[in-house]
Structure formats: structure tokens, C-alpha cells
Design a protein around this motif. Sequence first.
Motif: not given
Lengths: 586, 458
Positions: B70, B85-92, B119
Motif C-alpha cells: 500500500r 502517525c501515518k505516512i503515505d508514500e503515494g503512488s511512488i 520523514w
Amino acid sequence: MPESSLDIFPPKVKDICSSSIECRPSPLRQSSQSSLPLHRNYMLSTFCTEKNVQECLSHISQEVSSLGLPPVWMESGGSSEMNVVAVLNCIYDLIQLHRRGLRTLENMEVEQLKSSSNLDYLQLTSTQLKEQLELSKRENTGLLERERQLQLKVKSLQNCLKNEKEEVQKLQNIIASRASQYNHEMKRKEREFNKLRERLNQLLVDKKEKKQAIDVLNNIGRADGKRSLWKTEKTEAKHEGEMYKTLLSDYDIRQRELLLENAELKKVLQQMKKDMVSILSSKKPTLKDDQHQDDDIQADLEEEVFDSSKESVELYCVHAREKLTNSIRLQWRRLKSHVERLDNQASLAQIGRSKNTDAVSRETHEEEMDRLKLEIQQCKDFIQTQHQLLQQQLSSPYDEEKASLLSDCYMLQEKERFRDEWKTLEEQRKIFERERRNFTEAAIRLSHERKAFEDDRATWLKHQFLNLSPFADSNKPQMSKSKSAFLISKTEASAASAPEKLIKRPSDTTSPTPRCVPLTSPSTAELYPTLCLVPENRSTKPKRLTEHVEESSNFLNGNVPAQHKHWNDREDHSSHTLTKEKTSSI
Amino acid sequence: MNFSEVFKQSNQLCKVSPDGKYLATCVQYRLVVRDVSTLQILQLYTCLDQISHMDWSSDSLFILCAMYKRGLVQVWSLEQPDWHCKIDEGSIGLVSSRWSPDGRHILNTTEFHLRVTVWSLCTKAVSYIKYPKACQKGIDFSRDGCYMALAERRDCKDYVSVFVCDDWHLLRHFETETQDLAGLEWSPNGCVLAVWDSCLEYKVLLYSLDGRLLSTYSAYEWSLGVKSVTWSPSSQFLAIGSYDEKVRILNHITWKKIAQFEHIATINNTKAVVYKEVEKRPAVGSDDLSLHNITIGTTLFNTQSKYEICPPPVQVPVVKPDPDRANPKIGVSTLAFSSDSRYLATKNDNMASVVWVWDMQKMSLLAVLEQTSAVRCFQWDPRRPRLALCTGNTKLYLWSPAGCVSVQVPTEGGFQVQSLNWHCCGETLILLGKDQLCLCDDEKIGGNTPLQILNFTC
């Protein structure tokens, strides 16, 4: 009959002539031999007849003379008489010639056979060799063919090799070019890839709908509780400083470790040096031969020993360190050379010893052998001279027979003397024995008498007592009587023991052999009847007597060789028991 | 030896906090934190998806859960359960996520190794490090947490960047003399960086913290080279395992080879003790082979095993690698120094069932452990010279200089030990099965456990 004999002989002469002539041309011999018997027969019939005797004679004489023999027939005397002696001689010579001819013939035949067989053999070998030659020629051609083929092969292989080499070269070139191409492609791809990455990155960054995001409930503080600092040149410098600090501290730690290690090693070196100095100085007096070499060393050593105390102070001074290492090196070299020298000496000594021990041992062996041989010789000489002297001594007054006789005489004399002595001793013994018997008999007799006397006294006392008192006992006066009698017997026994002792000694010395048994046994046998001979007193004292008998019987059954002693012991013992009994009775 | 009950876990995600107090395990998308001593559940967190990576922060306050599929990272706080805390790297995309040594930054490596995103949990700040190299071990933090070394690839050349972890300041950036850098590792004292080339070339480079090249080492050319590199905890030795089935030890002063350990199939060394695991199947009557027993399973298929000491020469089973396949199964792939740097344990891939223990003082072979099956994992006790290993069966094996022992894991359902981890105190072992875990508390190892008993039997 001389005619006939003549008739027989001429053909032989002829034969010989023919053979002797034919000896030289060997090929003709075969035919002449075959014709010989025919010839003979023919000659017998035709050569000499009554008519042509003269002619024959002349012919034969001619023939004979041609053979170089003295003529058979002399015409000088005018008489046509044949000289028989000459003829016989001639015949004999002819026979000899004939024989010789035959022998040579045989020899020649053998030789011929040999040579013919030789020839055959040679022919055979020549054919074989020819065959071999043929074979080897064929082989040679085969080999040549093979060589040619191999050469061809080699050529083809060389060609192959060349081709392969070329191939390898080509392949290597291909690989190299491919590698370079591959590297190039790789780089191109990588660049492309990087470009793509860049592009992707750009695209993703630019993309709005799904962006990177962090969603934190509330910010947390730094682990060290400080606030983050702005990035400035100062922080950069600080980072640099910290980095160098860590590096420096690391180097510091390492240096310290090395220092410690060095100090340890130096300590070891110092210790080593000291030891070396002590070793080198101690070996000093022992080695005198290289004194001149060691003189300067000694000086150095002293100086160094002096130095070493200083070195601990200036341990970290470069100069001192150098000095230390140099001195150690020097001493080490010395020690090494010393040890090597010692080694050499040791090995030399060992070699020398091993050689010496061998040589010395052999020498000593030989010396010892010589010495011992000499000694043996001397001893032998000694013995010889002694022998000689002895013989001289013996032979000077008497001759040998006499001497032997004399020695025999001496022996006989001695023997006789001993025998005499033996006899006298034996006699003495017998006397002693008799005396002892007498003594015992006397003692027995005495005891019997005493008993009788005691009985008498008892009766007398009884009578007297009975006379004195009406209820008197007979026992008491008897007792007193027996007591006195016993006292007497004791003295008697002691008196008897004295001569016994006298007897005992010679008996022991002279006859410990069973020879004396018949001598002693009758004595005991005698003793027995003597004891039995007094039956009149048995009723009065039966108990004691039976005891005695028992003892003696025991004694008879006992060991015979030790009888004497036993007997004596018994005597003593009995006397002793007697005394004992007496005391107890009292 | 005490064994705890069995707990569920997935992806073998199970870690003890650095302070040794807590045990975090992942079960599918849940994160469970237990007290190590009581095994009571302290916290239970639910993530958004199945967790593929989990890690404790250095101060044991936060737990990072990464969901690579994900591209998500979730961080949980132990002290504040409702903090999130949530880190979303996105589509990368995301391929790797890790804590920075300070426990306040998370470094995410994006897909295709496009960049490393840093981060900050303190400031929500994000920074990027471009051109990270995709390789065996491209990123390493020094043990004191001050510096980070990162392998980079720019213009078809290898570079190493040294960052100060404090503020991500680039301290040094230098090109390395490698064809294709495969990995880098700081020495435990943080002053020397070992860099090695890919297996195509045997090359190990040693750089100082300030970027100076200290030394280059190459044992041979042409054939396949370095397979593994490990520093001794004392920073004194660098052990290099290679495809030629040898381990070479470099010293830290001259950086020259001081020893070479060969893994020869026939052990003739009389000083080395060869322990051979011997299995004994318990006698089973034919009546027992019923379906019932097979379904129950465990006791029937559990075999007893023990170690026997084999006198040399001993022939070790060797598997010939397939020459046509890449990454051939040959050479020393695993190296581990004991915590006191006294022993080195190695495993040669074509002798997969054998663990070799070398004495670093005598620089010689000390012990050989020949197992019945391939060794999956081995790890040294962080406190004592004691090696624990597992071979994917129901047993745990322990080696110490005093002897060797195999311990049956007494759990139902055929617990097969795939991996193991020592607790930092050195008294508890975490055994990981396929989807289970079990704690092995060997406090009594100092007392009357089989290891002690073995001392007398050996």
C-alpha cells in the motif's frame, strides 16, 4: 712262402702310392677309393707272374725309389738275389706310409665333413639373413610410410592449432568487443533508467491526486529533548569538528593501545637484553680461545649495561630507542654467533667423540688383547717352569714310578694309621659302654638293695612302732624310709651321669653311623632282663617299675640312629623326674 | 529450559524492544505488544493492511509498521496509545522503511530506488536523498547513531555519501573504486567504512570516516568474489566470506590478511571437535500408525536427536552447485562473531547442514556442528559466547565452548523453528515458526539444563 707274402704286399705298396699321390688332389680321392678294391683284385691276378718277375722287380724298385725309399733290389752284387732285409724295411716303410696316409685321409674326411656342415650352416644363415633383410626392408618402408603419415598429421594439427589460436583470438576479440559493447549498453541503459527515474519522480511529484503525505496526531519532541537547529555554516563546521573528534579519539585509543603494546614489547626487549648480557658475560671466562674477540664485546657490554639504566628514563626518546634496538641487535648477533660457535663446537666435539670413542675403543681393545695375551703367555710360561721344576724335583731323587709308589705308600700308611686310631677309639668306646652298663646295673642293684633295706627298715619300724603303741600306722615310717632312700638314689644318679657324659662324647664323635646300633641294642636288651631279673621286689613297687619298662620300650621303638643321645637324655630325664617326684612326694 | 505457550504471528514479524521490556508481534494487520516477562498483552494496534515490516524505535517508544503493498507506514506510540502517525508514500511506492537511529525520523526507500525519503516525526518535515543504489546493503548507520553511509549510483559510477544523522547534513561524498558496489558496513567503532564490490570481482575497500581510502584488499581475480562481510564487535577484525569457500580475516592496523579459514569437506583437524547430530526415531508399533495419531501428529513425527562427537577425519556432506544457474549455492554466506569477538561462526552454502565455529585467538577451527538438515539461522547470545541455531525442525540447538546440546521444543502442533532471535539480556530466545512464535526462557541454563549436563558427558 716269401713269394706269396710278396704277392700280397705289392698291391699294398701300390695302394699306398696311389693314396699318397691321391692325397693331394682331394676331389679325385673318392673315385680312387672306389676303384681300389677292384684294382687290388686285378693286380693280384695280373701284375706279377712267373715270367715277368724281373720286370716287376725293376718296376717296383723304380717305384720305390721314386717314393724316396732305399732301393729294394741291388744289382751291384751281380746276383739277382733280393735283399730281404731291404725289402722288409721297404715294406715296413710302405706300411707306415700307408697308415699315415690312411690317417691323413681320415682327418681329411673329418675335416671335409666339418667344412661341408659348416658350409651348410653358412648357407642356412645366409638365407635367414636374407629373409631378415627382406623383413627389415619391408618394415623400414612401413615405418617410413607411418612417418610420412604422422608428419602429415602434425601438419594438419599445426594447422588446426593455428586455426584454433586464430579462433581464440577472434573469440577474445569478440568477447572484448562484446564486453565493451555491454558496458556501453549498460551505461546507456542506466542513463536511460536514471532519466526515467527522474521523469517518474517528476511526474509523481507533479501528480496532485495521490501525493506523499504524513499524518501525525501531534508532533513529538526530539529524543534528546532539544530543538532542531537551523542548517548553517556553523553547524557544518561543528559536524566536521565532531567527525574529526571521533576520528581523533579513535586514533588516540589506537595509539594508546599501541603504546601499551610497545611498552610491553620494550619490557620484553629489556629483559631479553639483560638475559643476553648475563649469558654473554657468564660464558666469558669459559671461553679463553676467542678472548681477543670478546675483549671489545666486553667493553661494549659494560657500556650497554650502564646505558640500560639510563634508557628507562629516556624510553621515548628516539635516540635511546634506536640505541636500544641497535644494542639488542648487536647482542643478538653476538649471541647468535656464540650459539653457532657452541653448536659447531658441540658438533665437532660430538664428531670427534664419536670418532675417538670408536678409535679408542678399538685401540684399547687391541691393547687389552695384547696385554691379556701377554699375560696368558706369561702364565703359561710360569706353569711350564713350575711343571718343569716340579718334575725336576721329583725326578732328581726318584723317578716317576717311584714317586707314585711313594705317594701310594704315604696314603696307605696314613690309612693304616687312621684305621688303628679308629680301632683304638672303637675299643675305648666299647670299654666305656661296658662301664656304663656296669654302672647302671650297679645302680639298679643298689636301688633294689635299698628297697629291700627300706622294706626291712619299715618292717623293723613297724615292729618297733607296734611295740611302742597299739594303734600305730605303718605308712608313716615307710615314707620317711623311702625319703632317705630317694636321697641316696639321687646322689647315685648324679654320680652315674658323670661317666655317662664321658661316654657320650666319644660315641658322638666316633659313631654317628648306624654301625653302632647293634652295639647299643643289646645293652638295652640287657637292661630289660636285668630289670626283670628282680621279680621278688615287683610286688612291693610295681608302679614305678612298669613306668620304667614303658619308657624303655618307647625308646626301643624310637629312632635308631639317635638312640645314644636319646638314651642319655632319657637317663637324665628319668633322674630328673625322679628327683621331681621325690620333691613332690616330700 | 522453559518454553512459553505458542503465539500467533505472521511474516515472522516479531521483535523485542531495544530496552528488552516489550515484545511486539504482528498478526496479519494487527500489532500486539506484550510484556516480555509476563507475556501479557499491553497494547493492541490495528493497521490498515497486512503488515510487511515492523521495527522498534531506538528508545523503545515507537513502533513502525510498514505496508509495502500500500506504500504506507504507520507509527504507534507505546506511551500514548491513541497517538498515531501515518505516512503515505503515494503512488511512488515503497520498498523499504526504517528508523533513523534517533527514533524520530523514518527513512523510506521508494520503488525503483528513486529516492530515500526522510520523514521527521518532530517537524513533519520531509527531505529527499536522490540516487540511492539498489544493492545488497546500500545503507548503514554507525553504531553510535551519528552517521549514515549511503551507497549511490550516479553516471554509472559508485559513490558513498556520509550523512550526519542529527540533521541529515551531508558530511562526505566520495567516489569508490568499485565496478558495482554491493554493500557497505561501518566498523562498530564508527570510524571505518568497509565497502565491497559485487560478486563478479573480489574487492574490499576500507574508507575512513573522512572519506580517505585506507586500504584495498583483493584475494583473487576472475572467479566469483565476496559473498559476505562482517566486522568483529571489537572492530579489530573484518571477516570476508567468499565464493571460494574461504573466510579471510583482515586486521585493523595494516588491513592485511592475518588468517584464512577454509571450509574443507574432510575435516582432519584433530583439535576441532566435530559434533554430529544423530536422530533416533522412537519405536512406533504398527498399530500406532492410525489416522488419529497422524492427525495428532506431533509426538509421532518428533524424533529424538543428540550430538555425537566424531573423531577425525570426518566427511561433511557437500552439495555440488549447479554451474548453469546464477548465484550458485556455494561459498560462505553467513558470518557471525560472538559478542566477545572470541569466536566466529560461519556457514558454507554448499555444506548447508554444517556450522563452523572458529577460535579467533588461536585462529583455528574449534568446532563443527553437523546437523541432519540444512541450517536455517544461527545467532550468538549477546552476552555470552553461546550460539543458538535452528534447522527448520522442532528442535533448538545450542553450542557453547563447553559442549553442544539439542533441545526439543515441547509444543503441540509441530512447531518448526524457522528463525530465532536472542533477547538482548541473553536469557530469552524467541523462536519463530511459520506462523507461530514461542519464547524460550533459559534462565536455568546456568543451572541444571542439558548444556550443563553435557559438560560432563563430553
